[in-house]
Write a protein that holds these residues in place. Structure first.
Motif, PDB file in Angstrom:
ATOM      1  N   GLU A 135       0.830  -1.197   0.000  1.00 10.11           N
ATOM      2  CA  GLU A 135       0.000   0.000   0.000  1.00 10.11           C
ATOM      3  C   GLU A 135       0.871   1.255   0.000  1.00 10.11           C
ATOM      4  N   GLY A 136       0.522   2.200  -0.845  1.00  6.17           N
ATOM      5  CA  GLY A 136       1.237   3.472  -0.902  1.00  6.17           C
ATOM      6  C   GLY A 136       2.404   3.476  -1.866  1.00  6.17           C
ATOM      7  N   ASP A 137       2.818   2.305  -2.328  1.00  7.09           N
ATOM      8  CA  ASP A 137       3.941   2.233  -3.265  1.00  7.09           C
ATOM      9  C   ASP A 137       3.520   2.656  -4.672  1.00  7.09           C
ATOM     10  N   PHE A 138       4.494   3.170  -5.409  1.00  4.49           N
ATOM     11  CA  PHE A 138       4.363   3.355  -6.856  1.00  4.49           C
ATOM     12  C   PHE A 138       5.270   2.273  -7.440  1.00  4.49           C
ATOM     13  N   THR A 139       4.669   1.123  -7.738  1.00  4.04           N
ATOM     14  CA  THR A 139       5.423  -0.019  -8.234  1.00  4.04           C
ATOM     15  C   THR A 139       5.418   0.024  -9.755  1.00  4.04           C
ATOM     16  N   PRO A 198      -9.900   4.488  -5.771  1.00  8.47           N
ATOM     17  CA  PRO A 198      -9.590   3.060  -5.738  1.00  8.47           C
ATOM     18  C   PRO A 198      -8.444   2.754  -4.772  1.00  8.47           C
ATOM     19  N   ASP A 199      -8.393   1.516  -4.340  1.00  9.06           N
ATOM     20  CA  ASP A 199      -7.271   1.080  -3.508  1.00  9.06           C
ATOM     21  C   ASP A 199      -6.003   0.965  -4.333  1.00  9.06           C
ATOM     22  N   ILE A 200      -6.155   0.595  -5.602  1.00  4.32           N
ATOM     23  CA  ILE A 200      -4.996   0.464  -6.488  1.00  4.32           C
ATOM     24  C   ILE A 200      -5.361   1.001  -7.867  1.00  4.32           C
ATOM     25  N   VAL A 201      -4.435   1.757  -8.464  1.00  2.00           N
ATOM     26  CA  VAL A 201      -4.562   2.127  -9.876  1.00  2.00           C
ATOM     27  C   VAL A 201      -3.599   1.248 -10.669  1.00  2.00           C
ATOM     28  N   PHE A 202      -4.130   0.537 -11.639  1.00  3.39           N
ATOM     29  CA  PHE A 202      -3.331  -0.257 -12.561  1.00  3.39           C
ATOM     30  C   PHE A 202      -3.162   0.559 -13.845  1.00  3.39           C
ATOM     31  N   GLU A 258       0.012  11.502  -2.506  1.00  3.56           N
ATOM     32  CA  GLU A 258      -1.092  11.636  -1.542  1.00  3.56           C
ATOM     33  C   GLU A 258      -1.564  10.279  -1.029  1.00  3.56           C
ATOM     34  N   GLY A 259      -0.841   9.210  -1.397  1.00  2.00           N
ATOM     35  CA  GLY A 259      -1.154   7.908  -0.819  1.00  2.00           C
ATOM     36  C   GLY A 259      -1.737   6.897  -1.782  1.00  2.00           C
ATOM     37  N   GLN A 260      -2.015   7.336  -3.007  1.00  2.00           N
ATOM     38  CA  GLN A 260      -2.608   6.400  -3.972  1.00  2.00           C
ATOM     39  C   GLN A 260      -1.600   5.306  -4.341  1.00  2.00           C
ATOM     40  N   THR A 261      -1.980   4.064  -4.176  1.00  2.00           N
ATOM     41  CA  THR A 261      -1.149   2.940  -4.603  1.00  2.00           C
ATOM     42  C   THR A 261      -1.248   2.809  -6.117  1.00  2.00           C
ATOM     43  N   VAL A 262      -0.095   2.702  -6.777  1.00  2.00           N
ATOM     44  CA  VAL A 262      -0.067   2.618  -8.241  1.00  2.00           C
ATOM     45  C   VAL A 262       0.777   1.414  -8.651  1.00  2.00           C
ATOM     46  N   LEU A 263       0.293   0.672  -9.635  1.00  2.00           N
ATOM     47  CA  LEU A 263       1.093  -0.370 -10.285  1.00  2.00           C
ATOM     48  C   LEU A 263       1.100  -0.058 -11.771  1.00  2.00           C
TER      49      LEU A 263
END
Ligand SMILES: Nc1ncnc2c1ncn2[C@@H]1O[C@H](COP(=O)(O)OP(=O)(O)O)[C@@H](O)[C@H]1O
Ligand SMILES: [Mg+2]
Length: 260
Positions: free
Chosen positions: A35-39, A166-170, A196-201
């Motif tokens: 959570e919170g990562d920009f992977t 969303p919890d995650i943006v793909f 701002e905390g959005q988790t991104v993959l």
């Protein structure tokens, strides 16, 4: 950085059969998204990055293995459950904006926003208006997609992806069809949301895009073959050539070490 694991894959496998020929694309992927990562997921073209993204996000069904979202098994879930999960908890950005052609840009953002559980239509409009403004689309909000530029359409796609918080943006090669200026803008928006905390993959094969992430994964021959951590992207230094060059050099050296 790197909070709780939010999405995980274990021994994830995917094969396609075309004309009787079987292609093994995912050969047992083990992965945790925090959570919170920009992977950022990198790897050669045709290696299976999109396939992995689709299997992780419930858009496609793996052949074997497990995907868990917040600990709950989602691989093998029924299609209506997956549709609900995608609508409530996941956001998607693709290479093409894929906007609905007879809705305005504002409508393309607000309509999926009406689907969010526990939110009134009034609230949805407020969130959509805020995003339209943040994406710099106020002046074209009433335009149809074909009356707006490629960059505007893709910024609209980013707004649509996050309208339901969303919890995650793909994001699958979200800048693949954009020129450099528009790419920077879209990456800046994704990075700002992540700050701002959005988790991104995000999938990309482009080092300039990849350095926006704080965790880089290298996918090849059916599995994750390497990983590199970077400090979170500092948007205040986006124009600092030495800062950008240093991150690019780190990512390039890492990729070379993997014989990219
Ligand atoms: N629906 C499908 N049916 C059959 N083969 C597919 C399908 N989708 C992808 N593939 C194959 O799987 C491999 C990986 O594709 P993809 O995930 O799109 O790679 P990448 O995103 O890394 O470029 C490719 O060989 C591709 O041809
Ligand atoms: Mg792809």
């Amino acid at each position: 950085m790197g909070g709780e694991p939010i999405l995980s894959a274990a021994r994830l496998a995917k094969s396609y059969v075309t004309d009787g020929v079987q292609t093994h694309v995912l050969l047992g992927v083990d992965l945790e998204i925090r959570e919170g990562d920009f992977t950022v997921l990198m790897g050669p073209s045709g290696s299976g990055k999109s396939t992995l993204l689709y299997c992780l996000s419930g858009m496609d069904a793996p052949t074997a293995g497990e995907v868990r979202f917040r600990g709950k098994l989602i691989s093998g879930a029924k299609e209506n459950e997956l549709a609900e999960l995608r609508a409530q908890s996941f956001g998607f950005v693709f290479q093409a904006a894929h906007l609905v052609s007879d809705l305005t840009l504002f409508e393309n953002v607000v309509v999926p926003g009406y689907l969010k559980r526990g939110r009134s239509a009034h609230e949805a409009r407020g969130v959509a208006e805020g995003l339209i403004s943040r994406m710099g689309l106020e002046e074209v909000a009433a335009h149809l997609p074909n009356q707006s530029s490629g960059g505007q359409q893709q910024r609209c796609a980013v707004a649509r992806a996050v309208v339901n918080r969303p919890d995650i943006v793909f994001a699958d090669e979200p800048t693949g069809a954009l020129n450099q200026a528009n790419s920077r803008e879209v990456l800046g928006l994704l990075g700002g949301l992540n700050a701002e905390g959005q988790t991104v993959l995000m999938v990309t094969h482009d080092v300039k895009s990849a350095i926006r992430g704080n965790r880089l994964l290298y996918f090849e021959d059916g599995a994750i073959r390497g990983e590199m951590a970077l400090p979170a992207w500092d948007a205040a230094r986006a124009e600092d050539a030495a800062y950008v060059r240093d991150r690019e050099a780190q990512a390039t050296a890492w990729l070379s070490s993997l014989a990219w």
